[in-house]
Design an enzyme around this catalytic site. Structure first.
Site, PDB file in Angstrom:
ATOM      1  N   ARG A  32      20.556  48.726  61.881  1.00  0.00           N
ATOM      2  CA  ARG A  32      21.442  49.318  62.879  1.00  0.00           C
ATOM      3  C   ARG A  32      22.054  50.670  62.409  1.00  0.00           C
ATOM      4  NH1 ARG A  32      20.743  46.476  67.164  1.00  0.00           N
ATOM      5  NH2 ARG A  32      20.301  44.097  66.984  1.00  0.00           N
ATOM      6  N   ASP A  33      22.169  51.415  63.500  1.00  0.00           N
ATOM      7  CA  ASP A  33      23.056  52.606  63.047  1.00  0.00           C
ATOM      8  C   ASP A  33      24.529  52.214  63.248  1.00  0.00           C
ATOM      9  OD1 ASP A  33      22.258  55.992  63.849  1.00  0.00           O
ATOM     10  OD2 ASP A  33      24.495  55.318  63.915  1.00  0.00           O
ATOM     11  N   ILE A  34      25.117  53.046  62.238  1.00  0.00           N
ATOM     12  CA  ILE A  34      26.658  52.653  61.979  1.00  0.00           C
ATOM     13  C   ILE A  34      27.421  52.912  63.081  1.00  0.00           C
ATOM     14  CG2 ILE A  34      27.441  54.830  60.966  1.00  0.00           C
ATOM     15  CD1 ILE A  34      28.410  52.795  58.617  1.00  0.00           C
ATOM     16  N   ASN A  91      15.102  63.777  64.397  1.00  0.00           N
ATOM     17  CA  ASN A  91      16.008  65.131  64.220  1.00  0.00           C
ATOM     18  C   ASN A  91      15.257  65.830  62.769  1.00  0.00           C
ATOM     19  OD1 ASN A  91      17.672  65.113  66.519  1.00  0.00           O
ATOM     20  ND2 ASN A  91      18.854  63.697  65.615  1.00  0.00           N
ATOM     21  N   GLU A  99      21.598  65.014  60.336  1.00  0.00           N
ATOM     22  CA  GLU A  99      22.524  64.598  59.650  1.00  0.00           C
ATOM     23  C   GLU A  99      22.253  64.265  58.126  1.00  0.00           C
ATOM     24  OE1 GLU A  99      25.658  62.427  60.895  1.00  0.00           O
ATOM     25  OE2 GLU A  99      25.890  63.521  62.913  1.00  0.00           O
ATOM     26  N   VAL A 100      21.402  63.327  58.105  1.00  0.00           N
ATOM     27  CA  VAL A 100      20.867  62.611  56.738  1.00  0.00           C
ATOM     28  C   VAL A 100      19.432  63.041  56.677  1.00  0.00           C
ATOM     29  CG1 VAL A 100      20.462  60.571  55.782  1.00  0.00           C
ATOM     30  CG2 VAL A 100      22.161  60.599  57.557  1.00  0.00           C
ATOM     31  N   HIS A 104      13.825  59.888  59.414  1.00  0.00           N
ATOM     32  CA  HIS A 104      14.151  58.381  60.146  1.00  0.00           C
ATOM     33  C   HIS A 104      13.758  58.830  61.833  1.00  0.00           C
ATOM     34  CE1 HIS A 104      17.815  61.145  59.878  1.00  0.00           C
ATOM     35  NE2 HIS A 104      18.328  60.773  61.156  1.00  0.00           N
ATOM     36  N   HIS A 106      15.073  57.337  65.355  1.00  0.00           N
ATOM     37  CA  HIS A 106      16.081  56.493  66.037  1.00  0.00           C
ATOM     38  C   HIS A 106      15.244  55.733  67.173  1.00  0.00           C
ATOM     39  CE1 HIS A 106      19.885  58.913  64.736  1.00  0.00           C
ATOM     40  NE2 HIS A 106      18.881  59.701  64.632  1.00  0.00           N
TER      41      HIS A 106
END
Ligand code: 5GP
Length: 124
Positions: A32-34, A91, A99-100, A104, A106
């Site tokens: 899960r996304d934080i 992204n 950002e990371v 990944h 989503h």
């Protein structure tokens, strides 16, 4: 861009940082996304060291691409999102606000998401 093994998702993969794990197999890890943007906001990451979609698409083996893609579909199904629908988002690079720097996808769902809305371009 060279892969930075100290990025946060690499650390999650190595078990150095906890995550709310939903699924794991040979190819992928889903958690899960934080900072969830929808009732279900899950990140699916490949086990291999890829900076972004472009890197993964160009460098991953066919088995990795199939395994990863199947994992994304499995997770969305396990979350019960197939009937209602869901959004996939990946992204790549600075304009996307990635950002990371570990590839990944989503998975967003659990409510009607509406049309994709982007922040307006800044005034010239
Ligand atoms: P990006 O902008 O790179 O596509 O998305 C990165 C996502 O990772 C963001 O939605 C952010 O909330 C999430 N994130 C950043 N750090 C962590 C973390 O330590 N744990 C989890 N579960 N999600 C994170």
């Amino acid at each position: 861009m060279a892969y930075d093994p100290s990025n946060i998702f690499a650390r999650i993969l190595r078990g150095e940082i906890p995550c709310q794990r939903l699924y794991e197999d040979h190819w992928a890890l889903a958690f899960r996304d934080i900072h969830p943007q929808a009732p279900h906001h899950v990140l699916v990451i490949p086990k291999g060291a890829y900076v972004s979609f472009a890197d993964f698409a160009a460098e991953a083996s066919a088995e990795e691409i199939v395994g990863f893609t199947r994992a994304v579909g499995l997770v969305a199904g396990q979350l019960g999102l197939e009937a209602g629908g869901y959004r996939l988002l990946a992204n790549h690079g600075p304009d996307s606000h990635q950002e990371v720097p570990h590839y990944h996808v989503h998975i967003l769902g659990g409510r009607p998401l509406g049309p994709l809305v982007l922040r307006p371009a800044p005034a010239a």
